[in-house]
Write a protein that holds these residues in place. Structure first.
Motif, short mmCIF file in Angstrom:
data_model
loop_
_atom_site.label_atom_id
_atom_site.label_comp_id
_atom_site.label_asym_id
_atom_site.label_seq_id
_atom_site.Cartn_x
_atom_site.Cartn_y
_atom_site.Cartn_z
N VAL A 99 -11.21 -0.70 -7.01
CA VAL A 99 -10.08 -0.56 -6.08
C VAL A 99 -9.65 0.90 -6.11
O VAL A 99 -9.24 1.42 -7.14
CB VAL A 99 -8.90 -1.48 -6.47
CG1 VAL A 99 -7.71 -1.23 -5.56
CG2 VAL A 99 -9.31 -2.94 -6.44
N TYR A 100 -9.75 1.55 -4.96
CA TYR A 100 -9.38 2.96 -4.88
C TYR A 100 -7.92 3.15 -4.50
O TYR A 100 -7.29 4.11 -4.91
CB TYR A 100 -10.27 3.70 -3.87
CG TYR A 100 -11.60 4.06 -4.48
CD1 TYR A 100 -11.79 5.31 -5.06
CD2 TYR A 100 -12.64 3.15 -4.52
CE1 TYR A 100 -12.99 5.64 -5.65
CE2 TYR A 100 -13.85 3.48 -5.10
CZ TYR A 100 -14.02 4.72 -5.67
OH TYR A 100 -15.21 5.05 -6.26
N GLN A 101 -7.41 2.25 -3.68
CA GLN A 101 -6.03 2.39 -3.28
C GLN A 101 -5.52 1.04 -2.80
O GLN A 101 -6.24 0.30 -2.14
CB GLN A 101 -5.91 3.42 -2.16
CG GLN A 101 -4.53 3.96 -1.97
CD GLN A 101 -4.54 5.23 -1.12
OE1 GLN A 101 -5.56 5.73 -0.71
NE2 GLN A 101 -3.36 5.73 -0.83
N GLU A 102 -4.28 0.72 -3.15
CA GLU A 102 -3.63 -0.49 -2.66
C GLU A 102 -2.17 -0.13 -2.39
O GLU A 102 -1.50 0.40 -3.26
CB GLU A 102 -3.73 -1.63 -3.66
CG GLU A 102 -3.19 -2.93 -3.14
CD GLU A 102 -3.54 -4.12 -4.01
OE1 GLU A 102 -3.25 -5.24 -3.59
OE2 GLU A 102 -4.09 -3.93 -5.11
N LYS A 103 -1.73 -0.41 -1.18
CA LYS A 103 -0.40 0.02 -0.79
C LYS A 103 0.22 -0.98 0.17
O LYS A 103 -0.41 -1.38 1.14
CB LYS A 103 -0.48 1.40 -0.13
CG LYS A 103 0.82 2.00 0.28
CD LYS A 103 1.58 2.52 -0.89
CE LYS A 103 2.83 3.25 -0.43
NZ LYS A 103 3.68 3.64 -1.49
N ALA A 104 1.46 -1.38 -0.11
CA ALA A 104 2.23 -2.20 0.82
C ALA A 104 3.15 -1.28 1.61
O ALA A 104 3.82 -0.43 1.04
CB ALA A 104 3.04 -3.25 0.07
N ARG A 105 3.15 -1.45 2.93
CA ARG A 105 3.97 -0.62 3.81
C ARG A 105 4.74 -1.52 4.75
O ARG A 105 4.19 -2.42 5.35
CB ARG A 105 3.10 0.31 4.64
CG ARG A 105 2.22 1.25 3.89
CD ARG A 105 2.80 2.57 3.69
NE ARG A 105 3.21 3.15 4.98
CZ ARG A 105 3.84 4.28 5.07
NH1 ARG A 105 4.15 4.95 4.01
NH2 ARG A 105 4.19 4.77 6.25
N TYR A 106 6.03 -1.23 4.87
CA TYR A 106 6.86 -1.97 5.82
C TYR A 106 6.56 -1.50 7.23
O TYR A 106 6.11 -0.38 7.45
CB TYR A 106 8.34 -1.79 5.49
CG TYR A 106 8.72 -2.50 4.22
CD1 TYR A 106 8.97 -3.87 4.22
CD2 TYR A 106 8.78 -1.81 3.01
CE1 TYR A 106 9.29 -4.54 3.05
CE2 TYR A 106 9.10 -2.48 1.84
CZ TYR A 106 9.35 -3.83 1.87
OH TYR A 106 9.65 -4.49 0.71
N LEU A 107 6.82 -2.37 8.18
CA LEU A 107 6.52 -2.10 9.58
C LEU A 107 7.14 -0.79 10.05
O LEU A 107 6.49 0.02 10.71
CB LEU A 107 7.02 -3.27 10.43
CG LEU A 107 6.60 -3.31 11.88
CD1 LEU A 107 5.09 -3.46 11.99
CD2 LEU A 107 7.28 -4.45 12.60
N GLN A 108 8.38 -0.53 9.69
CA GLN A 108 9.06 0.68 10.15
C GLN A 108 8.54 1.94 9.47
O GLN A 108 8.87 3.04 9.88
CB GLN A 108 10.59 0.56 10.00
CG GLN A 108 11.07 0.56 8.59
CD GLN A 108 11.13 -0.82 7.97
OE1 GLN A 108 10.54 -1.76 8.47
NE2 GLN A 108 11.83 -0.94 6.86
#
Length: 147
Positions: A99-108
């Protein structure tokens, strides 16, 4: 003795069939990505989408995932926008079993761009996108993916 063998065969066959019914495996549909093409897609709550990119030649690559909007279809069949602050996409990049990158991002938060990674020609890069929608189980996030 023969009867015992038959019973054992039937028993193990039942175990295999029942384990398949009790432990269903989630099938992942994969989409092959091409460089510099933009792919429009949607994801529902807790749904995973998987994209595969094969490095055409050695060099650098980055992935962009851009959420566009969140909506649901109401009981009258109308599209209702719900760009709520709780709706988000989780993006994960996996290559060579790592796993190189894992990111949660909100819609805004808008567009998410991964770091720049250097892979050899033929390396398979898996891009997973998962919807995490807080309020309504029938909400959908539309987004774009580009490599």
């Amino acid at each position: 003795m023969k009867m015992m063998k038959k019973l054992m065969v039937v028993f193990f066959a039942m175990v295999v069939v029942l384990s398949g019914l009790l432990l269903p495996m989630e099938a992942k549909a994969e989409t092959m990505l091409s460089p510099d093409e933009v792919y429009d897609d949607t994801v529902k709550d807790r749904e995973n989408k998987n994209y595969i990119f094969v490095m055409p030649e050695s060099g650098y690559v980055w992935i962009e995932v851009t959420p566009i909007s969140c909506y649901y279809i109401d009981y009258k069949g109308r599209i209702v926008q719900n760009n709520d602050s709780y709706n988000k996409l989780t993006n994960k990049i996996v290559a060579n079993g790592k796993v190189y990158q894992e990111k949660a991002r909100y819609l805004q938060d808008g567009m998410w761009r991964s770091g720049r990674y250097n892979f050899k020609k033929g390396t398979k890069i898996s891009i997973d996108v998962k919807g995490d929608l807080e309020h309504n189980g029938n909400e959908i996030i539309s987004y774009k993916v580009e490599v």
